[in-house]
Design an enzyme around this catalytic site. Structure first.
Site, PDB file in Angstrom:
ATOM      1  N   ASP A 128      42.450  43.052  38.417  1.00  0.00           N
ATOM      2  CA  ASP A 128      43.268  43.806  39.350  1.00  0.00           C
ATOM      3  C   ASP A 128      44.712  43.391  39.099  1.00  0.00           C
ATOM      4  OD1 ASP A 128      44.110  45.449  41.396  1.00  0.00           O
ATOM      5  OD2 ASP A 128      42.638  44.722  42.836  1.00  0.00           O
ATOM      6  N   TRP A 129      45.643  44.215  39.533  1.00  0.00           N
ATOM      7  CA  TRP A 129      47.047  44.024  39.171  1.00  0.00           C
ATOM      8  C   TRP A 129      47.595  42.748  39.828  1.00  0.00           C
ATOM      9  CZ3 TRP A 129      44.831  47.472  36.734  1.00  0.00           C
ATOM     10  CH2 TRP A 129      45.454  48.350  35.860  1.00  0.00           C
TER      11      TRP A 129
END
Length: 751
Positions: A229-230
């Site tokens: 995930d970012w």
């Protein structure tokens, strides 16, 4: 493309660099070897491709796209084919916009109604979430575009999401939080999986070898790439050998240097980098080699598809006969959401919609009147707006009040504070009801709310966040142009405090304990026999259905067999409609603590008035099993199971029983602390101990004496849980008794 050969031509520095994104949305390319850079982008509820300056939270503009109903909405369709079709539509849009991987679907379990991202997630039930996710993935990937199954794993809150540790026991993890991922991986084979921000039992998901390799790859057979995930990466050097291939966003220059240094220092194998690069290149070239640059899609056609999806998914919660509305009636639409609907959630899934259609506009042909009623910029009531709304409602024959919660209350990045609607909306609703008894409520929000006013209104249509075509879809249902057929994919509790996670949700600092275990959603409410506002699977229609002729193809089976279940469903009303048939399974007597029932099958069947169809289900071992942590596997206990057919988890129509025999022998070890009951539960133990107990029962004389106040039945119950050492005690410590019991223990342990 020979990817392995290509990797041999890459330098160590190029390999390390390739394990991080080129920028916010692009995978690294390498021009000298002919490796292109491809784009990945958000999209669980519609394509969010940012063409200029990029950011994760959707603050900057993205290209125009269709905003489809959110996961919480479309899950209520219980419709695999609809999810697959929506995936196909999104796949075409990705090809048209040159997007290689769509970042979705999100299948995290709704542990609490407060999770700010619940609008993206499908359900509180892992079986339903997995089935719908697999259908969505199959649809998108049929267009040669990848998906990224997210967020892996146990990511069920936004609060402190980048540092919090989800403390989950193994059985709960396996039965509740992993099955939707497992089903999706095994059945639909997503190109990528996105690991979550959180820690799982103290270890960051982005560096968990057990999660990313042992479970995901070794157990489930996942062959794709894992991306972060970012901003979810904590220790990049630990993450690569664990199985975390692609760090996003990029460029991760600092981590790239760490990877290079680790390999040179012998702290990490270069072969681990090779494996990561190979998995990344696999999806890059899979997209490039199947690219369809001439793909075009019809915006208007996809806008109409969003309308159909919404109408198929919205849930009619209450109707005392006021709906459908009559075309000739004078109806007032009240509330700002009637004109300017809330149709999508906030954060990374926020789509720059092609066009948004409100309900007031969609109902022009019916001559509805309109009053704003409240301002979405504040929760404070506006007496003037309420007064105008009350006047408008009083002058009509019926009022439809549109309520919900705003992006400021429900969004990615934070959790909701409560389950209430804004005070301005609640006051408006109560004042309108006083003036107009024929009041229907339409709710537009991403998850469950409390409804203390439920008894004061005649109907409730739960629209969830229905996408950009929400307005026409709502009008279709209110006026009967479409027949409601959605059913709740989550339980609505009467109040927040009833939720099983209430005492522990958010946690203490960076630690949140999933103490409710497997009892999430209806599993908890049903076990407690607790009243709820609306149960899981509930939803009304404008027609009626009857169930009959439940049949099992066998009355006894081994756990290696499959069971075919059939049931007839008939439309006994005067309108065509679709009914969602739900199948639940109950273990009638289990030594393990289990839910009262669990969803193990569903099907959506379309029926004309008077039409009857037979619906069939196939149940395998997993339908009857629980996860046994002693053997680290799914286990079925020999015994009787009840197969239930219901309209909801609380409205069971038909039941049938089947005897299931376990073929899995679990080795038990006995000692002097083993109880008589546990030994007698073993068939061989019953045989070996029967005569011994008759001869050695130290209580026999007492049972037959008038001096025994307990009675034989009570004495038998007490003896069941007596350890073998207790027999020795009551026998006065006789050596021959101890020796006889030791022989029994040795014989049982030798089997």
């Amino acid at each position: 493309m020979d990817i392995k050969q290509l990797i041999t031509q890459m330098t160590l520095e190029e390999k390390a660099k390739f394990c991080s994104g080129a920028d916010f949305w692009h995978v690294e390319g390498l021009e000298r070897l002919g490796i292109p850079s491809v784009m990945v982008t958000d999209g669980p509820c519609g394509l969010r491709k940012q063409a200029g300056e990029t950011d994760h939270l959707g603050l900057n503009a993205s290209v125009k796209a269709i905003s489809y109903p959110t996961g919480s909405c479309v899950a209520c369709s219980f419709d695999r084919e609809l999810l697959r079709e929506s995936g196909e539509y999104l796949g075409d849009e990705c090809q048209a916009e040159d997007v290689a991987v769509l970042l979705g679907p999100a299948v995290n379990i709704k542990r609490s109604p407060l999770c700010g991202r619940n609008f993206e997630y499908f359900s509180e039930d892992p079986y339903l979430a997995g089935e719908l996710s697999a259908a969505y993935i199959s649809g998108v990937q049929s267009k040669n575009v990848g998906t990224s199954l997210k967020h892996f794993a146990a990511n069920s809150q936004e609060h402190r999401r980048m540092t919090s540790s989800s403390q989950v026991d193994e059985r709960t993890l396996r039965e509740i939080y992993l099955p939707a991922f497992e089903k999706s991986v095994k059945q639909a084979k997503p190109w990528t999986v996105m690991c979550s921000y959180n820690r799982l039992n103290g270890e960051y998901a982005s560096e968990s070898h057990r999660l990313l390799t042992e479970i995901l790859r070794d157990e489930w057979g996942f062959e794709g790439a894992v991306m972060s995930d970012w901003g979810a990466v904590n220790d990049r050097v630990k993450g690569v050998p664990a199985g975390m291939d692609l760090e996003m966003p990029g460029p991760g220059n600092g981590n790239t240097e760490k990877l290079i240094a680790a390999v040179k220092a012998g702290e990490m194998k270069e072969s681990d980098l090779d494996a990561a690069v190979e998995r990344i290149l696999a999806f890059v070239f899979k997209y490039i080699e199947n690219r369809k640059p001439d793909t075009k899609f019809d915006y208007e056609g996809h806008h109409e598809k969003a309308r159909q999806m919404a109408a198929e998914s919205m849930v009619l919660l209450k109707n005392d006969g006021i709906l459908p509305l009559k075309k000739e009636d004078k109806v007032a639409f009240i509330g700002k959401f009637a004109s300017e609907p809330r149709f999508q959630g906030g954060g990374s899934s926020h789509v720059n919609s092609y066009k948004v259609s409100g309900s007031v506009e969609a109902a022009k042909e019916y001559g509805v009147t309109y009053a704003q009623g409240y301002d979405t910029k504040t929760q404070e009531p506006d007496d003037e707006l309420i007064s105008q709304a009350v006047k408008t409602a009083r002058e009509a024959q019926a009022a439809v009040v549109f309520i919900g919660i705003t992006d400021a209350m429900e969004s990615e990045g934070f959790d909701r504070a409560d389950m209430k609607i804004p005070a301005c909306q609640e006051k408006l609703l109560r004042e309108v009801v006083k003036a107009q008894p024929n009041t229907v409520v339409v709710v537009e929000c991403g998850s469950a709310i409390e409804m203390p006013w439920i008894d004061e209104v005649r109907g409730v249509l739960y629209a969830y966040l229905g996408g950009e075509s929400v307005g026409p879809a709502v009008v279709d249902l209110l006026y009967g142009r479409a027949n409601p057929c959605g059913k709740l994919a989550e339980t609505f509790p009467l109040r927040l405090e009833d939720n099983p996670s209430y005492l522990y949700y958010l946690g203490e600092g960076d630690r949140t304990e999933y103490r409710e275990g497997i009892f999430v959603g209806y599993r908890y409410y049903d076990k407690k026999d607790m009243p709820v506002l609306f149960p899981f699977g509930h939803g009304l229609s404008y027609t009626q259905y009857e169930y009959s002729d439940l049949a099992l193809d066998k009355t006894s089976m081994k756990d290696t067999d499959t069971l075919t279940v059939t049931v007839k469903v008939k439309n006994v009303g005067d309108r065509a409609g679709k009914e969602i048939v739900q199948l639940y399974v109950s273990d009638d007597q289990s030594t393990a603590i289990r839910p009262v029932k669990e969803l193990k099958g569903f099907d959506k069947v379309e029926l004309a008035p008077g039409q009857e169809k037979t619906v069939a289900f196939t149940l395998d071992k997993r339908a009857f099993a629980y996860y046994n942590v002693d053997i680290n596997d799914w286990h079925v206990e020999t015994g009787s199971f009840t197969v239930m057919i219901g309209r909801s988890s609380r409205d069971i129509q038909l039941c049938a029983k089947v005897e299931v025999e376990s073929t899995q022998q679990i080795k038990r070890t006995y000692s002097f602390n083993s109880t008589i009951g546990d030994i007698m539960a073993d068939p061989k133990g019953t045989q070996m101990m029967g005569q011994m107990m008759q001869a050695m029962n130290p209580m026999q004389e007492a049972e037959e004496s008038d001096a025994n106040p307990m009675g034989a039945e009570a004495m038998q119950a007490m003896m069941q849980y007596m350890p073998l050492r207790g027999i020795i005690m009551f026998a006065g410590g006789a050596p021959e008794v101890a020796a006889g019991l030791q022989q029994l223990i040795d014989a049982l342990n030798a089997q």
